[in-house]
Design an enzyme around this catalytic site. Structure first.
Site, PDB file in Angstrom:
ATOM      1  N   GLY A  13       4.692   6.103  -4.321  1.00  0.00           N
ATOM      2  CA  GLY A  13       5.939   5.352  -4.240  1.00  0.00           C
ATOM      3  C   GLY A  13       6.388   4.966  -2.828  1.00  0.00           C
ATOM      4  O   GLY A  13       5.790   5.144  -1.968  1.00  0.00           O
ATOM      5  N   HIS A  62      -2.205 -13.065  -0.892  1.00  0.00           N
ATOM      6  CA  HIS A  62      -3.613 -13.315  -0.320  1.00  0.00           C
ATOM      7  C   HIS A  62      -3.574 -14.656   0.315  1.00  0.00           C
ATOM      8  O   HIS A  62      -4.649 -15.044   0.726  1.00  0.00           O
ATOM      9  CB  HIS A  62      -4.625 -13.117  -1.359  1.00  0.00           C
ATOM     10  CG  HIS A  62      -4.755 -11.538  -1.800  1.00  0.00           C
ATOM     11  ND1 HIS A  62      -5.788 -11.211  -2.787  1.00  0.00           N
ATOM     12  CD2 HIS A  62      -4.398 -10.528  -1.221  1.00  0.00           C
ATOM     13  CE1 HIS A  62      -5.625 -10.156  -3.077  1.00  0.00           C
ATOM     14  NE2 HIS A  62      -4.953  -9.465  -2.005  1.00  0.00           N
ATOM     15  N   ASP A 109       2.501 -19.075   1.347  1.00  0.00           N
ATOM     16  CA  ASP A 109       2.749 -20.295   0.292  1.00  0.00           C
ATOM     17  C   ASP A 109       1.880 -20.346  -0.840  1.00  0.00           C
ATOM     18  O   ASP A 109       1.031 -19.447  -1.360  1.00  0.00           O
ATOM     19  CB  ASP A 109       2.736 -21.837   1.091  1.00  0.00           C
ATOM     20  CG  ASP A 109       1.120 -21.968   1.622  1.00  0.00           C
ATOM     21  OD1 ASP A 109       0.309 -21.283   1.069  1.00  0.00           O
ATOM     22  OD2 ASP A 109       0.934 -22.728   2.602  1.00  0.00           O
ATOM     23  N   THR A 150      -4.425 -22.609   4.802  1.00  0.00           N
ATOM     24  CA  THR A 150      -3.034 -22.316   5.317  1.00  0.00           C
ATOM     25  C   THR A 150      -2.932 -20.869   5.786  1.00  0.00           C
ATOM     26  O   THR A 150      -2.197 -20.034   5.219  1.00  0.00           O
ATOM     27  CB  THR A 150      -1.932 -22.778   4.523  1.00  0.00           C
ATOM     28  OG1 THR A 150      -1.598 -22.248   3.507  1.00  0.00           O
ATOM     29  CG2 THR A 150      -1.794 -24.019   4.399  1.00  0.00           C
ATOM     30  N   HIS A 183       0.885  -1.419  -0.006  1.00  0.00           N
ATOM     31  CA  HIS A 183       0.107   0.081   0.031  1.00  0.00           C
ATOM     32  C   HIS A 183       0.865   1.594   0.155  1.00  0.00           C
ATOM     33  O   HIS A 183       0.419   2.354  -0.495  1.00  0.00           O
ATOM     34  CB  HIS A 183      -0.886   0.132   1.152  1.00  0.00           C
ATOM     35  CG  HIS A 183      -2.026  -0.900   0.981  1.00  0.00           C
ATOM     36  ND1 HIS A 183      -3.500  -0.468   1.145  1.00  0.00           N
ATOM     37  CD2 HIS A 183      -2.262  -2.259   0.481  1.00  0.00           C
ATOM     38  CE1 HIS A 183      -4.378  -1.445   0.916  1.00  0.00           C
ATOM     39  NE2 HIS A 183      -3.691  -2.544   0.574  1.00  0.00           N
ATOM     40  N   GLU A 211      -3.038   9.407   3.552  1.00  0.00           N
ATOM     41  CA  GLU A 211      -3.378   8.003   3.134  1.00  0.00           C
ATOM     42  C   GLU A 211      -3.959   6.902   3.982  1.00  0.00           C
ATOM     43  O   GLU A 211      -5.146   6.234   4.009  1.00  0.00           O
ATOM     44  CB  GLU A 211      -2.246   7.330   2.487  1.00  0.00           C
ATOM     45  CG  GLU A 211      -1.612   8.035   1.341  1.00  0.00           C
ATOM     46  CD  GLU A 211      -0.255   7.563   0.804  1.00  0.00           C
ATOM     47  OE1 GLU A 211      -0.067   6.263   1.089  1.00  0.00           O
ATOM     48  OE2 GLU A 211       0.721   8.398   0.419  1.00  0.00           O
ATOM     49  N   ASP A 223       7.789   5.312  -0.133  1.00  0.00           N
ATOM     50  CA  ASP A 223       8.296   6.667   0.366  1.00  0.00           C
ATOM     51  C   ASP A 223       8.041   6.799   1.704  1.00  0.00           C
ATOM     52  O   ASP A 223       8.047   7.847   2.343  1.00  0.00           O
ATOM     53  CB  ASP A 223       8.142   7.694  -0.436  1.00  0.00           C
ATOM     54  CG  ASP A 223       6.584   8.048  -0.396  1.00  0.00           C
ATOM     55  OD1 ASP A 223       5.916   7.221  -0.093  1.00  0.00           O
ATOM     56  OD2 ASP A 223       6.358   9.255  -0.839  1.00  0.00           O
TER      57      ASP A 223
END
Length: 356
Positions: free
Chosen positions: A98, A217, A272, A267, A92, A111, A100
């Site tokens: 960028g 995810h 993985d 899991t 995010h 943000e 930063d």
């Protein structure tokens, strides 16, 4: 912090009242129309990698030897959920302004206050690492680099050492953080393949890298308000959620849209290739995940990473390849929009810019 807590409560309450607000309006998109693709956001020009980053940047005697170890020690004691949050925090941060550290800035309309970021975790861990580094070598290590190191260390831990890469460092912290910038830069969970691909491409990441990074995810949890478009599953749809999972989630989410569920029920605390198996079996929460099977190119890559291709030892080669490709994609993402000393600074605290 009080304002963030209030916004989170309001988002939860509004999500319980209206599924449309909680996800579509929250990202600035209209409710879905099955016959019309999601509209692309305003054009986001690719952000060119900035020169100057290097592996071992802080190892020099005049920098901050031991900086990465200090961050690693903080991450190691975190919970699995917090580690998953650190990986998401890196994503995010890099996709908006960028890499930063702009996502760390607190205040009105930053943000952090934007709807897609209200569920971010790991801010306290970043601040803890920053405080220790300021005692060890004040004014040297940027918050942006701490986020990058923490994302790597969390990936290493949650993958049980299978993901381990060197992080080029030397970033500067940005001075700009606007809530509105999140909506046109962060790919939404309800996006189709065209939208998600375009939003990654805007950051210089190709479709294969988009598929690779979607594998994150495999960890973390998501609020029920993040996938109302998937419940109940659409009839006669090749990407509809698997009925058994849909039934379980419908029952679980009936308690409220703020209820959190694992993104990978098999899991949940392990980074993985189970995610790709879930995509194949339609056991995924988001439309952006399910849409990976709507193109032969992305579907073949999903099957490969899942270990489902019989040739070339695909059962074993695919999962191993994903770990390697994830490392490469994380490094490449870390170059997005890197600030120079003329554009940024080294913050004393990560939640606020330095005073003049």
């Amino acid at each position: 912090m009080a304002k963030l807590a209030l916004l989170a409560v309001l988002a939860s309450l509004l999500g319980a009242v209206s599924g449309e607000f909680s996800i579509y309006a929250g990202y600035g998109f209209p409710p879905p129309n099955p016959s019309v693709p999601y509209p692309l956001p305003p054009a986001c020009p690719p952000l060119s990698p900035a020169p100057g980053l290097k592996v071992g940047h802080y190892a020099d005697k005049d920098k901050c030897p031991g900086a990465e170890e200090i961050v690693r020690e903080v991450v190691e004691k975190a919970t699995a959920g917090e580690k998953a949050g650190l990986i998401r925090l890196f994503f995010h941060d890099c996709f908006v302004e960028g890499c930063d550290g702009s996502v760390l800035l607190s205040g009105t309309d930053t943000e952090r206050t934007a709807f897609p970021n209200l569920s971010l975790r790991g801010f306290e861990l970043i601040e803890e690492a920053k405080a220790k580094l300021e005692k060890h070598c004040p004014g040297i290590v940027s918050c942006a680099d701490i986020v990058a190191f923490a994302g790597r260390d969390a990936s290493y831990s949650l993958s049980y050492g299978r993901i381990n890469y060197r992080v080029p460092a030397g970033r500067y912290d940005g001075k700009v953080s606007r809530a509105n910038d999140t909506f046109q830069n962060l790919p939404p969970p309800f996006g189709d393949l065209a939208l998600t691909t375009a939003m990654f491409a805007a950051k210089g990441l190709n479709q294969n890298e988009m598929v690779v990074l979607s594998g994150a995810h495999s960890i973390g949890r998501s609020a029920c308000s993040s996938f109302p478009d998937r419940l109940p599953p659409a009839a006669n749809s090749s990407t509809a959620m698997e009925p058994k999972l849909a039934g379980q989630l419908t029952a679980t989410c009936s308690a409220g849209s703020s209820v959190n569920v694992p993104q990978d029920a098999v899991t949940p605390d392990r980074l993985d290739n189970q995610y790709y198996k879930n995509v194949v079996s339609r056991d995924v929460l988001f439309n952006s995940d399910a849409s990976l099977t709507t193109s032969s190119q992305t579907e073949d890559l999903v099957e490969f990473y899942a270990g489902n291709l019989p040739f070339l030892g695909g059962k074993f080669l695919g999962p191993l390849a994903w770990y390697h490709d994830f490392e490469d994609a994380m490094v490449k993402m870390g170059y997005i929009g890197v600030k120079t000393s003329a554009e940024g600074e080294i913050r004393k605290t990560c939640a606020s810019i330095n005073k003049p």
